[in-house]
Design a protein around this motif. Sequence first.
Motif, PDB file in Angstrom:
ATOM      1  N   MET A 183     -10.363   9.006 -12.841  1.00  0.00           N
ATOM      2  CA  MET A 183     -10.298   7.858 -12.800  1.00  0.00           C
ATOM      3  C   MET A 183     -11.674   7.016 -13.145  1.00  0.00           C
ATOM      4  N   ARG A 184     -12.919   7.540 -12.672  1.00  0.00           N
ATOM      5  CA  ARG A 184     -14.141   7.353 -13.040  1.00  0.00           C
ATOM      6  C   ARG A 184     -14.484   7.304 -14.412  1.00  0.00           C
ATOM      7  N   GLN A 185     -13.823   8.053 -15.378  1.00  0.00           N
ATOM      8  CA  GLN A 185     -14.089   8.218 -16.728  1.00  0.00           C
ATOM      9  C   GLN A 185     -13.525   6.733 -17.373  1.00  0.00           C
ATOM     10  N   PHE A 186     -12.788   6.062 -16.695  1.00  0.00           N
ATOM     11  CA  PHE A 186     -12.060   4.818 -17.466  1.00  0.00           C
ATOM     12  C   PHE A 186     -12.623   3.464 -16.569  1.00  0.00           C
ATOM     13  N   VAL A 187     -13.081   3.602 -15.279  1.00  0.00           N
ATOM     14  CA  VAL A 187     -13.449   2.441 -14.401  1.00  0.00           C
ATOM     15  C   VAL A 187     -14.783   2.793 -13.982  1.00  0.00           C
ATOM     16  N   PRO A 188     -15.818   1.745 -14.215  1.00  0.00           N
ATOM     17  CA  PRO A 188     -17.108   2.161 -13.462  1.00  0.00           C
ATOM     18  C   PRO A 188     -17.284   2.220 -12.165  1.00  0.00           C
ATOM     19  N   LEU A 189     -16.544   2.712 -11.284  1.00  0.00           N
ATOM     20  CA  LEU A 189     -16.747   2.591  -9.849  1.00  0.00           C
ATOM     21  C   LEU A 189     -17.421   3.813  -9.348  1.00  0.00           C
ATOM     22  N   ASP A 190     -18.248   3.733  -8.361  1.00  0.00           N
ATOM     23  CA  ASP A 190     -18.997   4.946  -7.646  1.00  0.00           C
ATOM     24  C   ASP A 190     -17.821   5.527  -6.709  1.00  0.00           C
ATOM     25  N   HIS A 191     -17.325   4.578  -6.025  1.00  0.00           N
ATOM     26  CA  HIS A 191     -16.334   4.934  -4.850  1.00  0.00           C
ATOM     27  C   HIS A 191     -14.917   4.542  -5.184  1.00  0.00           C
ATOM     28  N   ILE A 192     -13.951   5.656  -4.848  1.00  0.00           N
ATOM     29  CA  ILE A 192     -12.553   5.008  -5.011  1.00  0.00           C
ATOM     30  C   ILE A 192     -11.840   5.515  -3.966  1.00  0.00           C
ATOM     31  N   ASP A 193     -11.073   4.574  -3.216  1.00  0.00           N
ATOM     32  CA  ASP A 193     -10.507   4.940  -2.031  1.00  0.00           C
ATOM     33  C   ASP A 193      -9.293   5.625  -2.298  1.00  0.00           C
ATOM     34  N   TYR A 194      -8.692   6.480  -1.146  1.00  0.00           N
ATOM     35  CA  TYR A 194      -7.471   7.027  -1.108  1.00  0.00           C
ATOM     36  C   TYR A 194      -6.601   5.673  -1.340  1.00  0.00           C
ATOM     37  N   CYS A 195      -5.554   6.055  -2.317  1.00  0.00           N
ATOM     38  CA  CYS A 195      -4.312   5.181  -2.832  1.00  0.00           C
ATOM     39  C   CYS A 195      -4.981   3.790  -3.140  1.00  0.00           C
ATOM     40  N   GLN A 196      -6.104   3.918  -3.648  1.00  0.00           N
ATOM     41  CA  GLN A 196      -6.569   2.546  -4.445  1.00  0.00           C
ATOM     42  C   GLN A 196      -6.048   2.485  -6.078  1.00  0.00           C
ATOM     43  N   PHE A 197      -5.582   1.220  -6.292  1.00  0.00           N
ATOM     44  CA  PHE A 197      -4.973   0.778  -7.625  1.00  0.00           C
ATOM     45  C   PHE A 197      -6.147   0.402  -8.563  1.00  0.00           C
ATOM     46  N   VAL A 198      -6.116   0.664  -9.725  1.00  0.00           N
ATOM     47  CA  VAL A 198      -7.201   0.268 -10.789  1.00  0.00           C
ATOM     48  C   VAL A 198      -6.387   0.348 -11.946  1.00  0.00           C
ATOM     49  N   THR A 199      -6.483  -1.004 -12.627  1.00  0.00           N
ATOM     50  CA  THR A 199      -5.615  -1.053 -13.671  1.00  0.00           C
ATOM     51  C   THR A 199      -6.661  -0.986 -15.191  1.00  0.00           C
ATOM     52  N   CYS A 200      -6.076  -0.554 -16.348  1.00  0.00           N
ATOM     53  CA  CYS A 200      -6.883  -0.401 -17.245  1.00  0.00           C
ATOM     54  C   CYS A 200      -6.118  -0.149 -18.609  1.00  0.00           C
ATOM     55  N   ASP A 201      -6.639  -0.983 -19.868  1.00  0.00           N
ATOM     56  CA  ASP A 201      -5.679  -1.007 -20.884  1.00  0.00           C
ATOM     57  C   ASP A 201      -6.426   0.014 -21.733  1.00  0.00           C
ATOM     58  N   ILE A 202      -5.541   0.869 -22.283  1.00  0.00           N
ATOM     59  CA  ILE A 202      -6.056   2.091 -23.381  1.00  0.00           C
ATOM     60  C   ILE A 202      -5.483   2.102 -24.404  1.00  0.00           C
ATOM     61  N   ASP A 203      -6.177   2.066 -25.556  1.00  0.00           N
ATOM     62  CA  ASP A 203      -5.593   2.388 -26.615  1.00  0.00           C
ATOM     63  C   ASP A 203      -5.573   3.786 -27.014  1.00  0.00           C
ATOM     64  N   LEU A 204      -4.577   4.129 -27.760  1.00  0.00           N
ATOM     65  CA  LEU A 204      -4.145   5.526 -28.227  1.00  0.00           C
ATOM     66  C   LEU A 204      -3.986   5.464 -29.599  1.00  0.00           C
TER      67      LEU A 204
END
Length: 179
Positions: A158-179
């Motif tokens: 997940m950290r490859q797509f969102v700049p978070l140092d810590h991600i909690d268990y079951c934390q939701f993070v949304t991201c738009d990805i162009d393929l």
Amino acid sequence: MKVIFIRHSEPDYSMLDKAQNPQAYVEFGRDLAPLTARGRLLAQEAAQNPLLDEAEVIISSSITRALETAFYMARHRAINLLVEPFFHEWRPDLDGLNYTEVELALAHQTYMVNDGNLPSDSPIRYETGAEVKARFLLALKKYCQYETVAVVTHGMLMRQFVPLDHIDYCQFVTCDIDL
């Protein structure tokens, strides 16, 4: 494509630590661990997150802790659950040397200090952040028929797509990805 990243819930490594040969359960062997009782409860609570209303499908890492987390969400939401083996956790041992816990901790520390890069003089070889991201994106292309997917996976990915140092268990993070 909109990706709703969800970190897996809390794993229970205790039975692996108590196994007859606990050394057999380092690195990928640790990936067999189920969730703790608290982890199952967290996953069931996370299944109620309204962000899941947008998901057309839940795609899970094949690692037990992610798959069990995704199961609770798919069951609660009555949504299809797909398993993607290439959404797995970061690989700290690319040479298959079965690192000890000390060596695994060194790999993780080296990865973090070097922002996911691998120094040329590193005594250990691990999957770089760029390699984790490329692996994920290549696998994600199989799901282009969906506009919004929920992906139950791991913090390092997940950290490859969102700049978070810590991600909690079951934390939701949304991201738009162009393929």
